[in-house]
Design a protein around this motif. Sequence first.
Motif, PDB file in Angstrom:
ATOM      1  N   PHE A 122      -2.180  31.766  54.320  1.00 50.08           N
ATOM      2  CA  PHE A 122      -2.869  30.650  54.985  1.00 50.08           C
ATOM      3  C   PHE A 122      -3.665  31.123  56.204  1.00 50.08           C
ATOM      4  O   PHE A 122      -4.727  30.566  56.506  1.00 50.08           O
ATOM      5  CB  PHE A 122      -1.861  29.568  55.375  1.00 50.08           C
ATOM      6  CG  PHE A 122      -1.344  28.803  54.199  1.00 50.08           C
ATOM      7  CD1 PHE A 122      -2.197  28.001  53.434  1.00 50.08           C
ATOM      8  CD2 PHE A 122      -0.016  28.887  53.824  1.00 50.08           C
ATOM      9  CE1 PHE A 122      -1.733  27.306  52.328  1.00 50.08           C
ATOM     10  CE2 PHE A 122       0.467  28.189  52.721  1.00 50.08           C
ATOM     11  CZ  PHE A 122      -0.393  27.396  51.974  1.00 50.08           C
ATOM     12  N   ILE A 123      -3.176  32.149  56.876  1.00 52.88           N
ATOM     13  CA  ILE A 123      -3.942  32.706  57.994  1.00 52.88           C
ATOM     14  C   ILE A 123      -5.220  33.371  57.486  1.00 52.88           C
ATOM     15  O   ILE A 123      -6.303  33.187  58.050  1.00 52.88           O
ATOM     16  CB  ILE A 123      -3.075  33.713  58.782  1.00 52.88           C
ATOM     17  CG1 ILE A 123      -1.946  32.985  59.508  1.00 52.88           C
ATOM     18  CG2 ILE A 123      -3.928  34.485  59.794  1.00 52.88           C
ATOM     19  CD1 ILE A 123      -0.910  33.907  60.105  1.00 52.88           C
ATOM     20  N   LEU A 124      -5.098  34.142  56.392  1.00 54.62           N
ATOM     21  CA  LEU A 124      -6.286  34.773  55.809  1.00 54.62           C
ATOM     22  C   LEU A 124      -7.253  33.735  55.255  1.00 54.62           C
ATOM     23  O   LEU A 124      -8.478  33.914  55.331  1.00 54.62           O
ATOM     24  CB  LEU A 124      -5.876  35.747  54.706  1.00 54.62           C
ATOM     25  CG  LEU A 124      -5.138  37.016  55.138  1.00 54.62           C
ATOM     26  CD1 LEU A 124      -4.814  37.878  53.919  1.00 54.62           C
ATOM     27  CD2 LEU A 124      -5.967  37.815  56.130  1.00 54.62           C
ATOM     28  N   LEU A 125      -6.730  32.655  54.708  1.00 55.28           N
ATOM     29  CA  LEU A 125      -7.585  31.575  54.199  1.00 55.28           C
ATOM     30  C   LEU A 125      -8.377  30.948  55.335  1.00 55.28           C
ATOM     31  O   LEU A 125      -9.593  30.720  55.212  1.00 55.28           O
ATOM     32  CB  LEU A 125      -6.724  30.522  53.499  1.00 55.28           C
ATOM     33  CG  LEU A 125      -7.480  29.310  52.928  1.00 55.28           C
ATOM     34  CD1 LEU A 125      -8.459  29.755  51.851  1.00 55.28           C
ATOM     35  CD2 LEU A 125      -6.487  28.288  52.357  1.00 55.28           C
ATOM     36  N   ALA A 126      -7.697  30.679  56.457  1.00 54.40           N
ATOM     37  CA  ALA A 126      -8.392  30.098  57.612  1.00 54.40           C
ATOM     38  C   ALA A 126      -9.434  31.062  58.156  1.00 54.40           C
ATOM     39  O   ALA A 126     -10.571  30.669  58.477  1.00 54.40           O
ATOM     40  CB  ALA A 126      -7.374  29.747  58.698  1.00 54.40           C
ATOM     41  N   ALA A 127      -9.072  32.349  58.237  1.00 56.62           N
ATOM     42  CA  ALA A 127     -10.022  33.356  58.719  1.00 56.62           C
ATOM     43  C   ALA A 127     -11.221  33.472  57.779  1.00 56.62           C
ATOM     44  O   ALA A 127     -12.362  33.654  58.220  1.00 56.62           O
ATOM     45  CB  ALA A 127      -9.324  34.710  58.859  1.00 56.62           C
ATOM     46  N   SER A 128     -10.966  33.329  56.473  1.00 52.84           N
ATOM     47  CA  SER A 128     -12.046  33.408  55.487  1.00 52.84           C
ATOM     48  C   SER A 128     -13.024  32.252  55.641  1.00 52.84           C
ATOM     49  O   SER A 128     -14.245  32.436  55.505  1.00 52.84           O
ATOM     50  CB  SER A 128     -11.465  33.427  54.073  1.00 52.84           C
ATOM     51  OG  SER A 128     -10.629  34.539  53.889  1.00 52.84           O
ATOM     52  N   MET A 129     -12.519  31.078  55.920  1.00 47.51           N
ATOM     53  CA  MET A 129     -13.394  29.921  56.128  1.00 47.51           C
ATOM     54  C   MET A 129     -14.307  30.150  57.327  1.00 47.51           C
ATOM     55  O   MET A 129     -15.500  29.819  57.301  1.00 47.51           O
ATOM     56  CB  MET A 129     -12.550  28.669  56.331  1.00 47.51           C
ATOM     57  CG  MET A 129     -11.723  28.256  55.113  1.00 47.51           C
ATOM     58  SD  MET A 129     -12.758  27.946  53.648  1.00 47.51           S
ATOM     59  CE  MET A 129     -13.714  26.528  54.214  1.00 47.51           C
ATOM     60  N   ILE A 130     -13.745  30.730  58.391  1.00 48.13           N
ATOM     61  CA  ILE A 130     -14.557  31.031  59.570  1.00 48.13           C
ATOM     62  C   ILE A 130     -15.648  32.046  59.218  1.00 48.13           C
ATOM     63  O   ILE A 130     -16.805  31.904  59.616  1.00 48.13           O
ATOM     64  CB  ILE A 130     -13.668  31.575  60.703  1.00 48.13           C
ATOM     65  CG1 ILE A 130     -12.706  30.480  61.181  1.00 48.13           C
ATOM     66  CG2 ILE A 130     -14.513  32.089  61.866  1.00 48.13           C
ATOM     67  CD1 ILE A 130     -11.670  30.966  62.183  1.00 48.13           C
ATOM     68  N   CYS A 131     -15.279  33.055  58.437  1.00 51.21           N
ATOM     69  CA  CYS A 131     -16.250  34.082  58.045  1.00 51.21           C
ATOM     70  C   CYS A 131     -17.341  33.518  57.132  1.00 51.21           C
ATOM     71  O   CYS A 131     -18.501  33.945  57.210  1.00 51.21           O
ATOM     72  CB  CYS A 131     -15.530  35.240  57.349  1.00 51.21           C
ATOM     73  SG  CYS A 131     -14.521  36.243  58.467  1.00 51.21           S
ATOM     74  N   ILE A 132     -16.987  32.595  56.275  1.00 52.26           N
ATOM     75  CA  ILE A 132     -17.985  31.957  55.412  1.00 52.26           C
ATOM     76  C   ILE A 132     -19.009  31.202  56.251  1.00 52.26           C
ATOM     77  O   ILE A 132     -20.229  31.309  56.041  1.00 52.26           O
ATOM     78  CB  ILE A 132     -17.310  31.007  54.401  1.00 52.26           C
ATOM     79  CG1 ILE A 132     -16.520  31.820  53.366  1.00 52.26           C
ATOM     80  CG2 ILE A 132     -18.341  30.110  53.708  1.00 52.26           C
ATOM     81  CD1 ILE A 132     -15.668  30.976  52.452  1.00 52.26           C
ATOM     82  N   LEU A 133     -18.524  30.439  57.232  1.00 47.41           N
ATOM     83  CA  LEU A 133     -19.428  29.698  58.121  1.00 47.41           C
ATOM     84  C   LEU A 133     -20.297  30.670  58.916  1.00 47.41           C
ATOM     85  O   LEU A 133     -21.493  30.422  59.118  1.00 47.41           O
ATOM     86  CB  LEU A 133     -18.614  28.812  59.066  1.00 47.41           C
ATOM     87  CG  LEU A 133     -17.857  27.642  58.410  1.00 47.41           C
ATOM     88  CD1 LEU A 133     -16.998  26.919  59.447  1.00 47.41           C
ATOM     89  CD2 LEU A 133     -18.837  26.668  57.763  1.00 47.41           C
ATOM     90  N   ALA A 134     -19.711  31.784  59.358  1.00 50.51           N
ATOM     91  CA  ALA A 134     -20.471  32.778  60.116  1.00 50.51           C
ATOM     92  C   ALA A 134     -21.562  33.409  59.252  1.00 50.51           C
ATOM     93  O   ALA A 134     -22.673  33.669  59.721  1.00 50.51           O
ATOM     94  CB  ALA A 134     -19.524  33.855  60.645  1.00 50.51           C
ATOM     95  N   THR A 135     -21.262  33.644  57.971  1.00 53.99           N
ATOM     96  CA  THR A 135     -22.249  34.219  57.060  1.00 53.99           C
ATOM     97  C   THR A 135     -23.415  33.265  56.832  1.00 53.99           C
ATOM     98  O   THR A 135     -24.582  33.677  56.809  1.00 53.99           O
ATOM     99  CB  THR A 135     -21.590  34.572  55.716  1.00 53.99           C
ATOM    100  OG1 THR A 135     -20.499  35.468  55.940  1.00 53.99           O
ATOM    101  CG2 THR A 135     -22.594  35.225  54.770  1.00 53.99           C
ATOM    102  N   ILE A 136     -23.094  31.998  56.656  1.00 52.60           N
ATOM    103  CA  ILE A 136     -24.153  30.977  56.512  1.00 52.60           C
ATOM    104  C   ILE A 136     -25.054  30.977  57.745  1.00 52.60           C
ATOM    105  O   ILE A 136     -26.282  30.900  57.648  1.00 52.60           O
ATOM    106  CB  ILE A 136     -23.533  29.585  56.286  1.00 52.60           C
ATOM    107  CG1 ILE A 136     -22.807  29.552  54.931  1.00 52.60           C
ATOM    108  CG2 ILE A 136     -24.611  28.498  56.350  1.00 52.60           C
ATOM    109  CD1 ILE A 136     -22.014  28.286  54.694  1.00 52.60           C
TER     110      ILE A 136
END
Length: 463
Positions: A122-136
Amino acid sequence: MRWIIVIIFFILITFLFYKAAGTLSLKKLNIVSFCYYNILIFNYIGASLVYLGYQEHYLIKKITSEDVINKTYFTVVYATVSLGIGIIFFNRIASKLKVKERYGAYLKKEIAYKKNEWNTFFILLAASMICILATIYVFYCIGYVPLFKMFQKGFDTSAARVEIARNFSGNIYIRNILVITMTPLLSYAAYIYYRITRKKEWLGLFVSLFALCLLIKTYDFSKSPILYYLFGFYFIEVVLGNVKSLKRLMILGIAFVGIVLVQYSILGTGGIGSYLTIYSGPLGRIFMTQIATLFLHIQAFPIQAPYLQGTSMPTVLTKLAGLDNSWVRSGRIVMELYNRAGIEAGTAGVMNTYFVGEAYANWGWWGVIVSPFVVAIVFSLIFNYMLRSEKSPLNIVIYISLLQTYTTCLEGGFVDFLYNAGVIIMIMGLKGIQILANGGRVRLKKRQSRGYGRNSQKVAEPV
């Protein structure tokens, strides 16, 4: 006579790195043996060919003296031999046991992953969501998705690459830390968990991050980042102990060749005939272009440009040294000297080369003498960190990321071995995830004290 010299030094370098790495087997590849193959392919082969008289490469033609060619070849030899000796020496300081035995034992270790697996997910999932937004956000600032532009006929990728690298309109920390650095590492972590658990949740997270990384690794139209990223999965399989034959590596190698050929075809770098010569195309880029810039470094300093006297270092170090300038990279100066037209047209960036080139450009021959031992300390520390640490998914990711970063720095510049803020941030981020997954606690691991029989003491170690 020169052929004999080249062969003798090749044998010596191979022997030293065999002792330093414990093995040069591709089935048991590690950071030191990968360093050997990296130097061999991108530096020693090319330098030897030039030394032997193969000098028709367009950059080598800029060399005006045979003395420069001789000096550069023996600079490569000295730096590589000293690097091997340095790693052996520092490995002996770290442990009296033979590296081959220690590394073999590490590969056979079980993976520690069961405790706090779902906290980590769940921590990696939350971090991944942040990275997706950063990539956009990064692609929004660029104005397009670079991977898709590669297929647009007539698009000038050379100019776009320099524009993206030097005139990015967004926040560079979001781009460099969250997008370029952390997203690939999260994909590696998800992949490791999937390989050892085979759970669909980890597979879904990995596939999502993998697709994102394909876009990220081509964001500036560079060819090598995507290859290094994909090769990271082979390293993971080695560490997990899954590589029993070279079949997977052969498949990966064929895929790499296919990707390179597609990239060169798309970017319009010449016909198929250019791929079959060591002077142009992918072969020329691999064997000649990278090391050719070292010859230009040796020729340029201090005759055409004065020694930089440490101003290539980051600001934090130049302030301590009392210097006024910082981040004056030798690769940029050499590019300005030998490709002024490319600089003015906005299609040229830097002429990076073997790490010893930047050391020489800053401190002359003293830089050449000392720099291999500094680099040896870094590689030995990383190798021994891996051998001593708990074999957990996130520790494996830390090892892979350090491996990729510093083997890339072999061709990127010496000063990155002195201070690398990206590495510090990366380690803090992954260690932070480890601590969060453990509920904010540092796990205490019992370790037997040496020389006291069954007595033991508690030593604090991150999970």
